[in-house]
Write an enzyme that holds these catalytic residues in place. Structure first.
Site, PDB file in Angstrom:
ATOM      1  N   ARG A  47      14.870 -79.289 -13.563  1.00  0.00           N
ATOM      2  CA  ARG A  47      13.988 -79.938 -12.609  1.00  0.00           C
ATOM      3  C   ARG A  47      14.539 -79.855 -11.191  1.00  0.00           C
ATOM      4  O   ARG A  47      13.804 -79.731 -10.234  1.00  0.00           O
ATOM      5  CB  ARG A  47      13.786 -81.416 -12.994  1.00  0.00           C
ATOM      6  CG  ARG A  47      12.598 -81.630 -13.918  1.00  0.00           C
ATOM      7  CD  ARG A  47      12.389 -83.100 -14.151  1.00  0.00           C
ATOM      8  NE  ARG A  47      13.628 -83.726 -14.628  1.00  0.00           N
ATOM      9  CZ  ARG A  47      13.733 -84.992 -15.003  1.00  0.00           C
ATOM     10  NH1 ARG A  47      12.678 -85.778 -14.958  1.00  0.00           N
ATOM     11  NH2 ARG A  47      14.870 -85.489 -15.435  1.00  0.00           N
ATOM     12  N   GLU A 130      18.939 -80.396 -35.920  1.00  0.00           N
ATOM     13  CA  GLU A 130      20.038 -81.268 -36.365  1.00  0.00           C
ATOM     14  C   GLU A 130      20.403 -82.307 -35.313  1.00  0.00           C
ATOM     15  O   GLU A 130      20.734 -83.454 -35.637  1.00  0.00           O
ATOM     16  CB  GLU A 130      21.259 -80.409 -36.706  1.00  0.00           C
ATOM     17  CG  GLU A 130      22.454 -81.155 -37.232  1.00  0.00           C
ATOM     18  CD  GLU A 130      22.191 -81.778 -38.600  1.00  0.00           C
ATOM     19  OE1 GLU A 130      21.996 -83.003 -38.623  1.00  0.00           O
ATOM     20  OE2 GLU A 130      22.189 -81.064 -39.616  1.00  0.00           O
ATOM     21  N   VAL A 133      18.860 -86.226 -34.749  1.00  0.00           N
ATOM     22  CA  VAL A 133      19.241 -87.435 -35.488  1.00  0.00           C
ATOM     23  C   VAL A 133      20.760 -87.540 -35.587  1.00  0.00           C
ATOM     24  O   VAL A 133      21.422 -86.629 -36.091  1.00  0.00           O
ATOM     25  CB  VAL A 133      18.642 -87.450 -36.907  1.00  0.00           C
ATOM     26  CG1 VAL A 133      19.034 -88.714 -37.651  1.00  0.00           C
ATOM     27  CG2 VAL A 133      17.122 -87.320 -36.857  1.00  0.00           C
ATOM     28  N   GLY A 135      23.305 -87.384 -33.549  1.00  0.00           N
ATOM     29  CA  GLY A 135      24.197 -86.532 -32.760  1.00  0.00           C
ATOM     30  C   GLY A 135      24.891 -85.460 -33.570  1.00  0.00           C
ATOM     31  O   GLY A 135      24.245 -84.603 -34.183  1.00  0.00           O
ATOM     32  N   GLY A 188      28.114 -97.381 -19.698  1.00  0.00           N
ATOM     33  CA  GLY A 188      27.361 -96.133 -19.876  1.00  0.00           C
ATOM     34  C   GLY A 188      26.789 -95.947 -21.269  1.00  0.00           C
ATOM     35  O   GLY A 188      26.257 -94.888 -21.586  1.00  0.00           O
ATOM     36  N   GLU A 191      21.117 -97.132 -21.175  1.00  0.00           N
ATOM     37  CA  GLU A 191      20.486 -96.566 -19.989  1.00  0.00           C
ATOM     38  C   GLU A 191      19.965 -97.680 -19.087  1.00  0.00           C
ATOM     39  O   GLU A 191      19.860 -98.831 -19.513  1.00  0.00           O
ATOM     40  CB  GLU A 191      19.341 -95.648 -20.419  1.00  0.00           C
ATOM     41  CG  GLU A 191      19.854 -94.433 -21.177  1.00  0.00           C
ATOM     42  CD  GLU A 191      18.735 -93.494 -21.601  1.00  0.00           C
ATOM     43  OE1 GLU A 191      17.830 -93.245 -20.800  1.00  0.00           O
ATOM     44  OE2 GLU A 191      18.787 -93.016 -22.746  1.00  0.00           O
ATOM     45  N   LYS A 206      13.968 -91.575 -35.386  1.00  0.00           N
ATOM     46  CA  LYS A 206      14.925 -90.955 -36.315  1.00  0.00           C
ATOM     47  C   LYS A 206      14.574 -91.302 -37.756  1.00  0.00           C
ATOM     48  O   LYS A 206      14.694 -90.459 -38.660  1.00  0.00           O
ATOM     49  CB  LYS A 206      16.342 -91.398 -35.961  1.00  0.00           C
ATOM     50  CG  LYS A 206      16.797 -90.838 -34.609  1.00  0.00           C
ATOM     51  CD  LYS A 206      18.021 -91.574 -34.073  1.00  0.00           C
ATOM     52  CE  LYS A 206      18.490 -90.987 -32.758  1.00  0.00           C
ATOM     53  NZ  LYS A 206      19.539 -91.834 -32.116  1.00  0.00           N
TER      54      LYS A 206
END
Lengths: 429, 429
Positions: A47, A130, A133, A135, A188, A191, A206
């Site tokens: 972007r 993969e 869901v 990570g 962190g 969000e 998920k």
């Protein structure tokens, strides 16, 4: 080894995308050896083209994602934009122009996976996801392939790191929800707008993906019952502790006892401290899978973050590239059971209910009668009284959720019940 | 869906084989839907043809495994005989006659995997063996495929259920090794001849397989350092407890710090009670995988037993059958890094050493000097003395295993050291 490289386009170059690009560059030789041909980054749609992106040739950067996926010479498109649109149109366009797709987009897969699968199949290409869901934790491939000869009956897990971090902090420090959320934001883990995480939308997406794959049927986001954790209080957590439990936000996908339907849900639940999921700390994820022959399996690891998610994306990228070289495809959609998804009322579970009641004789008898009238059997009751106030903590045996919520509604109407302080499901036994 | 069935031969019909046959029959429709064609049991090779085998057509039973694999019309041969011969010859013959192979044979794969891989590749067929390591737990596929885009640095786990059961009993009841072994035997967790398990051969074979796949190099059983648990005493277990540890038989595969070699080893080790492997009970298995991008992943589940192992076999069977239909093959051997396997002396680890010493001044100084002379730094020392006898318990910092064992040799020669009561490595920190 083939010397002509496979061409890969990257849609999105944020936390995950930049890590995918980095590893593709730094580990190019390993990837080539494992695939059987080199892979080349052929374009990166972003972007903000002005942002400096270390290690990426500026000539590859474009803001025109549509033109990129229409190039026609791409072998694989990696979609790490997220969200429904423009991701859906870009992915289907990529298939139309001959690319396979690796996606980390749980929202899109839960909302409209069937459309993507159909496009992949129509054009003879792969759709792998993969990274959508949990990570880095291998979960989609084990369910789709390792357990392809087994019958999965249950998937139960912690699939959202933000909410697990919040609940872990509430449990360990006694903090309330707001305080724990503030800490998660500062570090962190949450969000700026935490809605998708704390209201359970992320986990529900998920759950939809996991249920569909586990039970070989179609489950969409709307089919998933969802409660977030914003109502969980420090008092709930303390109450859980008194029961030898903790509170986790769980995604639970189950096959009904008669095998004729499935359910999928996300909500906070008390689980015993002895359950392995109780000791999943911070932002980690862990998922239990119960299968008929395999028994109980658990998968644990970092559920989010740039590098872990990139690991999952790159594992898929290697598989998809191998398939391109072999001119084959991996497993597509498997929804042959066409099992319907039952509503939450049919889920069989247990409740932990905390009531504020009048401190006078006969209250327990009244309350117990309401449970009995709804066919709900009581496991334990704890009465506490002080200063004319009293509380009753009831833990039920397993009953349909509709009967349990009907019981709670009836309890609210009793004169002697001043309020329902908290209701929480109990799982993991 | 294709209506002509894929033909599968079963070599061996014991605990695992009979369960594979049972599930192929009872779940035939599911398997067909997932594969895209029905699968048919085309023959079952057994040693004792007279034994009644429920659910298996007696006409399929044969004692001539060689003739079975030479039939030429088989799509897949499932090998669950175990051992080196005749399994190796049967598997290579199966490839020569056009079948793909699913094997649960850890000993054969660790001894001579390269020969099997080569035969599979020569004839364009698949060799899958998820069931060879950690039963039902998906581990080979995650390492070979899910982590194919990542760099694995370490695999550390409990891969033998029998020894974990024994150590768990020793830890929970204070029993000695023999007593715990007797209990394991009585409950069916240990075989009549427990050598392969308790001497670590079984775990070493699995370590060789895991190391080879994780590091993309060839590792054979002979490359794996191996110590069993027969020397572990109740005193060792008590000593571990005092350190906040327990004792587990671990398989550990590591990439050297400089990335230029790998190591693989199996031995008892103390691990902290806070480590997730410490809470793996009974005959369960659990494996940690550390990868550069993914971070720490854990896989947990039943590591043995007929049904769990059959689940892994059948997952491979579905994958191999899909590949047959697509006329493709899955990933073959990946040994391109050709990293050498370093000897145990080069492994960097920590020691817990318990010494019986003379109860007089200066002993600790003497002992400390020996450590210093070998370049081994001491982490903690605990002195205990009573009735003229004294003991020293030393825990070292990390050092090469050769330096640590050299230190122990030198300690044995000290006049003031009456004996080395126990030596155990410390892992998992």
């Amino acid at each position: 080894m083939r010397t002509r490289p496979l061409k890969v386009a990257l849609l999105g170059c944020g936390v995950v995308g930049s890590e995918v690009a980095r590893i593709m560059t730094t580990h190019a030789d390993d990837l080539a050896a494992r695939i059987g041909a080199p892979v080349e980054l052929a374009g990166v749609a972003v972007r903000r083209p002005s942002k400096v992106r270390e290690g990426i040739d500026p000539a590859l950067i474009t803001t025109d994602a549509t033109a990129l996926v229409k190039r026609g010479d791409l072998d694989v498109v990696v979609e790490v934009i997220g969200g429904i649109e423009p991701a859906r149109t870009l992915v289907t366009t990529a298939f139309e122009h001959g690319a396979s797709v690796v996606s980390a987009n749980k929202a899109l897969l839960a909302e409209d996976g069937a459309t993507l699968y159909a496009a992949a199949e129509q054009h003879g290409r792969d759709l792998y996801f993969e990274a959508a869901v949990a990570g880095a934790i291998p979960l989609i491939r084990p369910l789709r392939e390792s357990l392809a000869g087994d019958k999965v009956n249950r998937v139960l897990g912690i699939v959202n790191g933000t909410t697990n971090f919040i609940l872990d902090r509430m449990d360990s420090s006694g903090a309330g929800y707001s305080e724990a959320l503030d800490e998660a934001t500062a570090l962190g883990y949450a969000e700026a707008d935490p809605t998708a995480d704390v209201e359970g939308f992320d986990a529900a997406a998920k759950a939809a993906i996991l249920a569909g794959i586990a039970f070989h049927t179609r489950v969409r986001l709307d089919d998933v019952y969802r409660e977030g954790l914003t109502e969980v209080t420090a008092a709930d957590m303390a109450s859980a502790r008194r029961m030898g439990c903790t509170v986790k936000l769980l995604a639970i996908c189950e096959r009904a006892a008669d095998g004729q339907s499935v359910t999928a849900r996300v909500h906070p639940a008390m689980i015993p401290l002895s359950h392995p999921l109780a000791s999943v700390r911070e932002a980690y994820n862990a998922v239990f899978v119960e299968a008929e022959a395999a028994g109980q399996l658990m998968f644990y690891g970092p559920g989010a973050g740039g590098a872990p998610t990139a690991s999952a994306v790159l594992g898929d990228l290697v598989a998809v590239c191998r398939n391109r070289l072999a001119e084959s495809t991996g497993p597509g959609e498997s929804a042959y059971t066409q099992l319907p998804v039952s509503p939450m009322g049919e889920v069989v579970t247990r409740y932990h209910i905390s009531l504020d009641v009048a401190d006078k004789p006969g209250v327990l008898a009244q309350v117990a009668t309401v449970f009995a009238e709804h066919g709900v059997s009581i496991d334990t009751v704890r009465q506490q009284g002080k200063d004319g106030e009293a509380s009753l903590v009831v833990v039920t045996h397993r009953a349909p959720d509709a009967a349990l919520s009907g019981t709670v509604e009836a309890l609210r109407k009793l004169d002697t019940v001043r309020g329902v302080a908290s209701i929480m499901r109990v799982e993991g036994e």
